[in-house]
Design a protein around this motif. Structure first.
Motif, PDB file in Angstrom:
ATOM      1  N   HIS A   1     101.892  -4.867  54.150  1.00 21.01           N
ATOM      2  CA  HIS A   1     100.440  -4.937  54.335  1.00 21.01           C
ATOM      3  C   HIS A   1      99.700  -4.510  53.069  1.00 21.01           C
ATOM      4  O   HIS A   1      98.585  -4.972  52.804  1.00 21.01           O
ATOM      5  N   SER A   2     100.322  -3.634  52.287  1.00 21.17           N
ATOM      6  CA  SER A   2      99.720  -3.247  51.009  1.00 21.17           C
ATOM      7  C   SER A   2      99.653  -4.444  50.063  1.00 21.17           C
ATOM      8  O   SER A   2      98.681  -4.600  49.312  1.00 21.17           O
ATOM      9  N   LEU A   3     100.679  -5.277  50.100  1.00 22.81           N
ATOM     10  CA  LEU A   3     100.663  -6.504  49.302  1.00 22.81           C
ATOM     11  C   LEU A   3      99.512  -7.409  49.729  1.00 22.81           C
ATOM     12  O   LEU A   3      98.802  -7.973  48.896  1.00 22.81           O
ATOM     13  N   GLU A   4      99.315  -7.535  51.046  1.00 21.34           N
ATOM     14  CA  GLU A   4      98.238  -8.382  51.551  1.00 21.34           C
ATOM     15  C   GLU A   4      96.870  -7.847  51.143  1.00 21.34           C
ATOM     16  O   GLU A   4      95.965  -8.614  50.813  1.00 21.34           O
ATOM     17  N   GLU A   5      96.735  -6.533  51.156  1.00 25.40           N
ATOM     18  CA  GLU A   5      95.471  -5.944  50.700  1.00 25.40           C
ATOM     19  C   GLU A   5      95.272  -6.185  49.202  1.00 25.40           C
ATOM     20  O   GLU A   5      94.152  -6.435  48.738  1.00 25.40           O
ATOM     21  N   GLU A   6      96.361  -6.109  48.450  1.00 17.61           N
ATOM     22  CA  GLU A   6      96.273  -6.271  46.994  1.00 17.61           C
ATOM     23  C   GLU A   6      95.724  -7.652  46.619  1.00 17.61           C
ATOM     24  O   GLU A   6      94.976  -7.780  45.644  1.00 17.61           O
TER      25      GLU A   6
ATOM     26  N   LYS B   1     110.283 -14.137  54.597  1.00 16.70           N
ATOM     27  CA  LYS B   1     110.289 -15.146  53.533  1.00 16.70           C
ATOM     28  C   LYS B   1     110.398 -14.528  52.145  1.00 16.70           C
ATOM     29  O   LYS B   1     110.814 -15.198  51.196  1.00 16.70           O
ATOM     30  N   LEU B   2     110.034 -13.253  52.023  1.00 11.47           N
ATOM     31  CA  LEU B   2     110.076 -12.630  50.695  1.00 11.47           C
ATOM     32  C   LEU B   2     111.484 -12.184  50.314  1.00 11.47           C
ATOM     33  O   LEU B   2     111.781 -12.024  49.126  1.00 11.47           O
ATOM     34  N   THR B   3     112.362 -12.006  51.293  1.00  7.79           N
ATOM     35  CA  THR B   3     113.688 -11.444  51.032  1.00  7.79           C
ATOM     36  C   THR B   3     114.486 -12.215  49.982  1.00  7.79           C
ATOM     37  O   THR B   3     115.057 -11.596  49.068  1.00  7.79           O
ATOM     38  N   PRO B   4     114.561 -13.552  50.037  1.00  3.10           N
ATOM     39  CA  PRO B   4     115.341 -14.254  48.995  1.00  3.10           C
ATOM     40  C   PRO B   4     114.813 -14.021  47.580  1.00  3.10           C
ATOM     41  O   PRO B   4     115.599 -13.927  46.632  1.00  3.10           O
ATOM     42  N   TYR B   5     113.496 -13.918  47.443  1.00  4.80           N
ATOM     43  CA  TYR B   5     112.918 -13.651  46.123  1.00  4.80           C
ATOM     44  C   TYR B   5     113.342 -12.275  45.621  1.00  4.80           C
ATOM     45  O   TYR B   5     113.645 -12.096  44.433  1.00  4.80           O
ATOM     46  N   LEU B   6     113.364 -11.290  46.514  1.00  2.73           N
ATOM     47  CA  LEU B   6     113.767  -9.935  46.140  1.00  2.73           C
ATOM     48  C   LEU B   6     115.239  -9.894  45.753  1.00  2.73           C
ATOM     49  O   LEU B   6     115.617  -9.200  44.803  1.00  2.73           O
ATOM     50  N   ARG B   7     116.062 -10.630  46.483  1.00  2.20           N
ATOM     51  CA  ARG B   7     117.495 -10.665  46.152  1.00  2.20           C
ATOM     52  C   ARG B   7     117.717 -11.247  44.758  1.00  2.20           C
ATOM     53  O   ARG B   7     118.548 -10.750  43.994  1.00  2.20           O
TER      54      ARG B   7
ATOM     55  N   PHE C   1     103.124 -15.870  54.077  1.00  2.91           N
ATOM     56  CA  PHE C   1     103.585 -15.167  55.262  1.00  2.91           C
ATOM     57  C   PHE C   1     103.033 -15.751  56.571  1.00  2.91           C
ATOM     58  O   PHE C   1     103.372 -15.266  57.650  1.00  2.91           O
ATOM     59  N   ILE C   2     102.175 -16.734  56.472  1.00  4.16           N
ATOM     60  CA  ILE C   2     101.527 -17.306  57.652  1.00  4.16           C
ATOM     61  C   ILE C   2     102.294 -18.550  58.097  1.00  4.16           C
ATOM     62  O   ILE C   2     102.454 -19.500  57.325  1.00  4.16           O
ATOM     63  N   CYS C   3     102.769 -18.546  59.349  1.00  9.02           N
ATOM     64  CA  CYS C   3     103.627 -19.637  59.806  1.00  9.02           C
ATOM     65  C   CYS C   3     102.815 -20.882  60.161  1.00  9.02           C
ATOM     66  O   CYS C   3     101.581 -20.852  60.229  1.00  9.02           O
ATOM     67  N   HIS C   4     103.531 -21.973  60.416  1.00 13.82           N
ATOM     68  CA  HIS C   4     102.901 -23.265  60.719  1.00 13.82           C
ATOM     69  C   HIS C   4     103.025 -23.630  62.201  1.00 13.82           C
ATOM     70  O   HIS C   4     102.721 -24.758  62.575  1.00 13.82           O
ATOM     71  N   ASN C   5     103.474 -22.700  63.019  1.00 15.18           N
ATOM     72  CA  ASN C   5     103.636 -22.965  64.452  1.00 15.18           C
ATOM     73  C   ASN C   5     102.254 -23.081  65.106  1.00 15.18           C
ATOM     74  O   ASN C   5     101.488 -22.121  65.124  1.00 15.18           O
ATOM     75  N   VAL C   6     101.938 -24.242  65.657  1.00 14.51           N
ATOM     76  CA  VAL C   6     100.611 -24.457  66.241  1.00 14.51           C
ATOM     77  C   VAL C   6     100.390 -23.604  67.477  1.00 14.51           C
ATOM     78  O   VAL C   6      99.254 -23.425  67.929  1.00 14.51           O
ATOM     79  N   SER C   7     101.490 -23.062  68.059  1.00 12.29           N
ATOM     80  CA  SER C   7     101.372 -22.200  69.236  1.00 12.29           C
ATOM     81  C   SER C   7     101.265 -20.725  68.879  1.00 12.29           C
ATOM     82  O   SER C   7     101.209 -19.878  69.765  1.00 12.29           O
TER      83      SER C   7
END
Length: 287
Positions: free
Chosen positions: A157-162, A201-207, A245-251
């Protein structure tokens, strides 16, 4: 047949695992956890807490998010943590200090506990500038995900605020008890992070940047993340795609609303009331 659940995990076993993951004396740790993921632990949550405190020693600091809901006034002494037994037992320890924030409080024990928890009530937001989360980053702290994944990593959430994500909300809630005359007042949460998020979704980038060490404690998978690298990698990725981080699921009510908001479409949260969101924790459905 897997009989691993029959084995009892002792404090010495936890300490060995932490050492193998390069947790050492003097470290500052932000721990997120699920006790049940480990298996049978001798001494239960208290043993896990003892092991982390011993691992970092007197020069180190252990911090845990003690997040809470917002329907009732927050009281730092009595409002329980909503994120697991380990965090609740941790905040109840006599030496633990708890920061003052009605939703995103932390508890801390160790050398930097007072510094980390101080003045959270004076911060404009729950996870941004001058909050415990960025203090931990500035101290070169490490994030421990014990039996939980990135979706439980509060520092996201700190990343989102940044990046000042445009799906963060302003919300009025009952004032916490540390405010004089709180019964007659409301508290305004700014840059409040509701709803579903696909932080995994961020995990592969961190690895790829060697920002994660992975290990096990009992049956629990553990991820150890360098908080400075989390910000470096996360901000680089989010600058390219602020809706990562925002998904595309319409539901998924929240993510559907967030994408409308981002694209400039009319996005009234009221339109999702009682809409049967796929995420039953989606706050946009209840505010």
């Amino acid at each position: 047949m897997n009989n691993s659940w029959l084995f009892t995990i002792r404090k010495e076993d936890i300490l060995t695992s932490l050492e193998l993951m390069d947790i050492k004396k003097g470290d500052v740790l932000l721990v997120h956890s699920a006790l049940s993921s480990i298996g049978r632990v001798e001494g239960s949550a208290e043993t896990v807490i003892d092991a982390f405190i011993e691992a970092v020693g007197e020069e180190g600091t252990v911090v845990m998010s003690t997040l809470t809901g917002w329907s009732d006034p927050f009281d730092a002494d009595s409002t329980p943590s909503a994120v697991g037994l380990i965090t609740e037992k941790f905040r109840q320890r006599p030496q633990a200090l708890r920061s003052l924030h009605p939703v995103h409080s932390v508890a801390a024990i160790g050398k930097y506990a007072e510094y980390i928890t101080k003045d959270h009530d004076k911060c404009e937001t729950g996870c941004g500038e001058e909050t415990p989360y960025l203090k931990i980053r500035d101290l070169g702290g490490k994030i421990v995900l014990l039996g939980v994944d990135m979706d439980r990593n509060t520092m996201m959430h700190s990343l989102e605020e940044e990046i000042d994500a445009d799906y963060l909300l302003t919300l009025d809630i009952p004032a916490p008890t540390y405010i004089s005359g709180y019964k007659e007042k409301m508290f305004t949460l700014r840059k409040f992070p509701p709803g579903h998020r696909d932080f995994l979704k961020l995990t592969p980038y961190l690895r790829r940047k060697d920002a994660i060490i992975e290990g096990k404690i009992g049956n629990a998978v553990v991820k150890l993340i360098d908080s400075v690298k989390l910000f470096d990698v996360g901000l680089e990725v989010l600058k390219k795609d602020p809706m990562l981080f925002i998904c595309h699921n319409v539901s998924c009510n929240f993510c559907n609303w967030a994408r409308k908001q981002h694209s400039g479409e009319k996005a009234d949260p009221a339109m999702y009331s009682g809409n049967g969101c796929v995420d039953d924790r989606c706050e946009i459905c209840v505010i």
